[in-house]
Design a protein around this motif. Structure first.
Motif, mmCIF file in Angstrom:
data_model
loop_
_atom_site.group_PDB
_atom_site.id
_atom_site.type_symbol
_atom_site.label_atom_id
_atom_site.label_comp_id
_atom_site.label_asym_id
_atom_site.label_seq_id
_atom_site.Cartn_x
_atom_site.Cartn_y
_atom_site.Cartn_z
ATOM 1 N N ASP A 1 65.761 8.945 -55.639
ATOM 2 C CA ASP A 1 65.891 10.343 -55.212
ATOM 3 C C ASP A 1 65.895 11.286 -56.413
ATOM 4 O O ASP A 1 66.525 10.992 -57.424
ATOM 5 C CB ASP A 1 67.208 10.544 -54.455
ATOM 6 N N ASP B 1 67.318 14.808 -57.236
ATOM 7 C CA ASP B 1 68.129 15.967 -56.864
ATOM 8 C C ASP B 1 68.833 16.447 -58.130
ATOM 9 O O ASP B 1 68.570 15.943 -59.224
ATOM 10 C CB ASP B 1 69.102 15.625 -55.722
ATOM 11 N N HIS B 2 69.715 17.416 -57.978
ATOM 12 C CA HIS B 2 70.426 17.975 -59.128
ATOM 13 C C HIS B 2 71.226 16.875 -59.843
ATOM 14 O O HIS B 2 71.345 16.865 -61.060
ATOM 15 C CB HIS B 2 71.317 19.103 -58.596
ATOM 16 N N PHE C 1 62.998 10.751 -52.292
ATOM 17 C CA PHE C 1 63.430 12.056 -51.790
ATOM 18 C C PHE C 1 63.320 13.059 -52.929
ATOM 19 O O PHE C 1 63.544 12.708 -54.085
ATOM 20 C CB PHE C 1 64.893 11.995 -51.314
ATOM 21 N N MET C 2 62.984 14.299 -52.602
ATOM 22 C CA MET C 2 62.960 15.320 -53.646
ATOM 23 C C MET C 2 63.324 16.686 -53.073
ATOM 24 O O MET C 2 62.782 17.102 -52.061
ATOM 25 C CB MET C 2 61.566 15.403 -54.258
ATOM 26 N N ASP C 3 64.255 17.385 -53.734
ATOM 27 C CA ASP C 3 64.520 18.784 -53.352
ATOM 28 C C ASP C 3 64.017 19.682 -54.484
ATOM 29 O O ASP C 3 63.227 19.237 -55.331
ATOM 30 C CB ASP C 3 66.002 19.000 -52.998
ATOM 31 N N SER C 4 64.438 20.941 -54.542
ATOM 32 C CA SER C 4 63.853 21.862 -55.524
ATOM 33 C C SER C 4 64.191 21.478 -56.972
ATOM 34 O O SER C 4 63.610 22.034 -57.903
ATOM 35 C CB SER C 4 64.264 23.305 -55.236
ATOM 36 N N SER C 5 65.101 20.528 -57.169
ATOM 37 C CA SER C 5 65.363 20.033 -58.527
ATOM 38 C C SER C 5 64.102 19.406 -59.120
ATOM 39 O O SER C 5 63.927 19.410 -60.339
ATOM 40 C CB SER C 5 66.474 18.985 -58.522
ATOM 41 N N ILE D 1 61.144 20.594 -58.734
ATOM 42 C CA ILE D 1 60.335 21.708 -59.240
ATOM 43 C C ILE D 1 60.811 22.059 -60.646
ATOM 44 O O ILE D 1 60.006 22.217 -61.567
ATOM 45 C CB ILE D 1 60.470 22.948 -58.329
ATOM 46 N N VAL E 1 57.111 20.781 -51.174
ATOM 47 C CA VAL E 1 58.066 21.480 -52.041
ATOM 48 C C VAL E 1 57.346 22.013 -53.285
ATOM 49 O O VAL E 1 57.538 23.165 -53.683
ATOM 50 C CB VAL E 1 59.244 20.547 -52.436
#
Lengths: 144, 106
Positions: free
Chosen positions: B19, B21-22, B53-57, B59, B88
């Motif tokens: 994953d 994330d931050h 999984f990837m969130d805006s972190s 980017i 994203v």
């Protein structure tokens, strides 16, 4: 519209709980049989909101994050993520794409991601009292 | 380690695992940046094939490495993005900074 199932949890504002929160909420809404994209949308938005609480609300210091997830009988998932951190002075500014106060490694797109992946995003905040983010999305499911 | 790094001539391939994330971005960034400053490659390939999984972190991770590479005239390429991660990245307009490729559907 009636709530048919509800989850309440409180986690410490530690970055390791970003992964826990999105996975736990993903598991809770699995009863709606979301497709891969819907599940990923919800997990991504939750990850953004919990990260905001840790990085901005509590400025990476100790605190609690209060999460409530409710599922209503029309398959709408409502997720409330609340912190008792510093609060946001200017909410429209904070929600502007690319705006960030966290330095060059944060893209400033957390709210943009939430808005793009959920049906609605509502933010309320009081300086010195904390911030509440409410995310909503209707889950159509695999059979739609 | 959340990232596997291979050097191929003048390029570096960083295969990110798990994953993004931050929480995990910090370790990934540290490992990739150490290799960039050691080798000064012409091309940095960020391989997202094993990202779950990837969130805006993600980017921030790409943007930060783009700036670093650009600082000494290098380029960046992002490969094997899942459909979710690609959405994203597109949201951030990252396709303007370098080559952004989705995973090929087999």
């Amino acid at each position: 519209m009636k709530t048919v199932n509800e989850l309440k949890m409180t986690v410490d504002s530690k970055s390791v709980n970003e992964g826990f929160s999105r996975v736990a909420i993903g598991a809770f809404i699995a009863c709606l049989d979301p497709d891969i994209e819907e599940l990923n949308d919800v997990k991504t938005a939750v990850s953004e909101a919990v990260t905001n609480a840790i990085v901005h609300g509590y400025r990476e210091k100790a605190g609690k994050i209060y999460i409530t997830v409710s599922i209503s009988d029309n398959n709408i998932v409502r997720i409330r993520i609340r912190d008792k951190g510093v609060g946001i002075e200017d909410i429209p500014k904070a929600m502007e794409p690319l705006f960030t106060t966290a330095g060059s490694e944060r893209a400033g797109l957390g709210f943009a991601v939430m808005e793009s992946f959920m049906d609605s995003v509502r933010v309320t905040s009081q300086l010195g009292r904390g911030t509440t983010v409410t995310l909503k999305k209707r889950i159509w499911g695999k059979n739609s | 380690m959340p990232v596997k790094i291979e050097t191929q001539g003048k390029s570096i391939r960083a295969c990110i695992q798990g994953d993004i994330d931050h929480h995990s971005a910090f370790m990934i960034r540290k490992a990739v940046d150490a290799e960039i400053s050691r080798r000064r490659p012409r091309l940095l390939i960020l391989d997202f094939g094993e990202v779950t999984f990837m969130d805006s972190s993600g980017i921030g991770l790409v943007m930060g490495r783009y700036k670093l590479m650009k600082g000494f005239g290098g380029e960046i390429r992002v490969e094997n993005l899942s459909a979710g991660a690609y959405r994203v990245m597109r949201l951030a307009g990252l396709e303007r900074l370098g080559e952004i490729k989705q995973k090929e559907i087999v």
